[in-house]
Design a protein around this motif. Sequence first.
Motif, mmCIF file in Angstrom:
data_model
loop_
_atom_site.group_PDB
_atom_site.id
_atom_site.type_symbol
_atom_site.label_atom_id
_atom_site.label_comp_id
_atom_site.label_asym_id
_atom_site.label_seq_id
_atom_site.Cartn_x
_atom_site.Cartn_y
_atom_site.Cartn_z
ATOM 1 N N PHE A 163 -50.643 -10.392 -12.839
ATOM 2 C CA PHE A 163 -51.155 -10.562 -14.189
ATOM 3 C C PHE A 163 -50.727 -9.378 -15.046
ATOM 4 N N THR A 164 -50.736 -9.573 -16.345
ATOM 5 C CA THR A 164 -50.608 -8.477 -17.311
ATOM 6 C C THR A 164 -51.806 -8.541 -18.247
ATOM 7 N N TYR A 165 -52.202 -7.368 -18.730
ATOM 8 C CA TYR A 165 -53.298 -7.299 -19.702
ATOM 9 C C TYR A 165 -52.870 -6.381 -20.831
ATOM 10 N N ASP A 166 -52.825 -6.912 -22.037
ATOM 11 C CA ASP A 166 -52.330 -6.170 -23.196
ATOM 12 C C ASP A 166 -53.402 -5.244 -23.775
ATOM 13 N N PHE A 167 -53.069 -3.953 -23.896
ATOM 14 C CA PHE A 167 -53.921 -3.029 -24.641
ATOM 15 C C PHE A 167 -53.631 -3.148 -26.140
ATOM 16 N N ASN A 168 -52.338 -3.275 -26.462
ATOM 17 C CA ASN A 168 -51.885 -3.493 -27.831
ATOM 18 C C ASN A 168 -50.526 -4.173 -27.755
ATOM 19 N N GLU A 169 -49.756 -4.157 -28.832
ATOM 20 C CA GLU A 169 -48.479 -4.868 -28.852
ATOM 21 C C GLU A 169 -47.454 -4.271 -27.891
ATOM 22 N N LYS A 170 -47.553 -2.963 -27.606
ATOM 23 C CA LYS A 170 -46.573 -2.302 -26.756
ATOM 24 C C LYS A 170 -47.078 -2.017 -25.344
ATOM 25 N N TRP A 171 -48.293 -1.517 -25.229
ATOM 26 C CA TRP A 171 -48.786 -1.050 -23.939
ATOM 27 C C TRP A 171 -49.607 -2.119 -23.228
ATOM 28 N N PHE A 172 -49.413 -2.184 -21.900
ATOM 29 C CA PHE A 172 -50.137 -3.178 -21.118
ATOM 30 C C PHE A 172 -50.325 -2.680 -19.681
ATOM 31 N N ALA A 173 -51.284 -3.268 -19.001
ATOM 32 C CA ALA A 173 -51.498 -3.012 -17.575
ATOM 33 C C ALA A 173 -50.905 -4.173 -16.788
ATOM 34 N N VAL A 174 -50.466 -3.895 -15.559
ATOM 35 C CA VAL A 174 -49.899 -4.936 -14.711
ATOM 36 C C VAL A 174 -50.395 -4.754 -13.283
ATOM 37 N N GLY A 175 -50.691 -5.847 -12.642
ATOM 38 C CA GLY A 175 -51.088 -5.827 -11.230
ATOM 39 C C GLY A 175 -50.477 -7.020 -10.520
ATOM 40 N N SER A 176 -50.098 -6.850 -9.267
ATOM 41 C CA SER A 176 -49.470 -7.958 -8.547
ATOM 42 C C SER A 176 -49.618 -7.785 -7.045
ATOM 43 N N VAL A 177 -49.481 -8.909 -6.345
ATOM 44 C CA VAL A 177 -49.426 -8.930 -4.880
ATOM 45 C C VAL A 177 -48.201 -9.755 -4.490
ATOM 46 N N SER A 178 -47.336 -9.157 -3.654
ATOM 47 C CA SER A 178 -46.108 -9.840 -3.226
ATOM 48 C C SER A 178 -46.089 -9.967 -1.705
ATOM 49 N N ASN A 208 -43.443 -8.582 7.886
ATOM 50 C CA ASN A 208 -44.062 -9.455 6.895
ATOM 51 C C ASN A 208 -44.959 -8.622 5.978
ATOM 52 N N PRO A 209 -44.373 -7.854 5.061
ATOM 53 C CA PRO A 209 -45.187 -6.948 4.247
ATOM 54 C C PRO A 209 -45.964 -7.675 3.151
ATOM 55 N N LEU A 210 -47.155 -7.151 2.877
ATOM 56 C CA LEU A 210 -47.953 -7.570 1.736
ATOM 57 C C LEU A 210 -47.990 -6.376 0.789
ATOM 58 N N LEU A 211 -47.317 -6.497 -0.344
ATOM 59 C CA LEU A 211 -47.115 -5.377 -1.254
ATOM 60 C C LEU A 211 -48.031 -5.500 -2.466
ATOM 61 N N VAL A 212 -48.895 -4.515 -2.663
ATOM 62 C CA VAL A 212 -49.837 -4.507 -3.782
ATOM 63 C C VAL A 212 -49.358 -3.483 -4.801
ATOM 64 N N TYR A 213 -49.274 -3.888 -6.060
ATOM 65 C CA TYR A 213 -48.758 -3.015 -7.115
ATOM 66 C C TYR A 213 -49.726 -2.999 -8.294
ATOM 67 N N ALA A 214 -49.955 -1.803 -8.839
ATOM 68 C CA ALA A 214 -50.749 -1.649 -10.060
ATOM 69 C C ALA A 214 -50.085 -0.600 -10.919
ATOM 70 N N GLY A 215 -49.943 -0.852 -12.212
ATOM 71 C CA GLY A 215 -49.257 0.102 -13.063
ATOM 72 C C GLY A 215 -49.518 -0.130 -14.545
ATOM 73 N N VAL A 216 -48.855 0.691 -15.339
ATOM 74 C CA VAL A 216 -48.930 0.615 -16.792
ATOM 75 C C VAL A 216 -47.517 0.415 -17.330
ATOM 76 N N GLY A 217 -47.350 -0.460 -18.303
ATOM 77 C CA GLY A 217 -46.014 -0.748 -18.824
ATOM 78 C C GLY A 217 -45.931 -0.616 -20.332
ATOM 79 N N ILE A 218 -44.691 -0.583 -20.803
ATOM 80 C CA ILE A 218 -44.432 -0.538 -22.252
ATOM 81 C C ILE A 218 -43.330 -1.547 -22.564
ATOM 82 N N ARG A 219 -43.470 -2.227 -23.686
ATOM 83 C CA ARG A 219 -42.491 -3.242 -24.115
ATOM 84 C C ARG A 219 -41.546 -2.633 -25.150
ATOM 85 N N PHE A 220 -40.281 -3.041 -25.060
ATOM 86 C CA PHE A 220 -39.271 -2.593 -26.030
ATOM 87 C C PHE A 220 -38.753 -3.787 -26.805
#
Length: 220
Positions: A163-178, A208-220
């Motif tokens: 999922f992604t969650y927008d803080f504003n137009e540029k900054w957002f949080a992201v989390g995923s499981v692969s 058989n890895p289960l990869l959990v990711y959490a981070g902060v992103g910026i859009r260009f």
Amino acid sequence: GIISNYYFTDNISFEVKGGIPPKVDLQGKGKIYAPFSAIARPLGGALGELELQNDIFITDLEAHGPAASARAWTPAFEFQYHFGKTGVNKFRPYIGLGLMYAYFNELKINPQIEQDLIAAGHMIANIKEGHAGAALEGKKSKANPQVDLEASDVIAPVATVGFTYDFNEKWFAVGSVSYAHMKNETTITVTDATHGELIRSQANIEINPLLVYAGVGIRF
């Protein structure tokens, strides 16, 4: 980790991701035996010939903890579908499907298993030198056996939910499981400068890895 995502449309994107390679332990399963066969002629053949066949135990891959360790490089790319709409939905779940490339280096074999393989190398070197008795008695040869471990590269399918969650137009949080399903091969060789290759053994690796990711992103 670092993720780069290019959007073809508001819903469809192409993602490339990588990160600091983790160190992984490889658990062994099973025992290694060396096939042995010979023909004995008691009393110079007066009693006929006896066929001897016995598998010689070399090492137990499960007896000494992890059989080996390695550094795993696993960059991946995938196509993703994002639900919702930019500017309307702050929370947008997504699903992805792609491929992961796995490369292993800094491979280290378990010290006890390595010593067992070196002892087997001495046994084979003794046989090559015509000292079968010394080989069966487990005596050291004049050789200097060296153990080398290599793992093949592999490309595997990977699936992601996130999922992604927008803080504003540029900054957002992201989390995923692969999840990825990888199978490749390892090759163990025992060599000596005089006798060349003494032992070559191949085994399968299944990861058989289960990869959990959490981070902060910026859009260009």
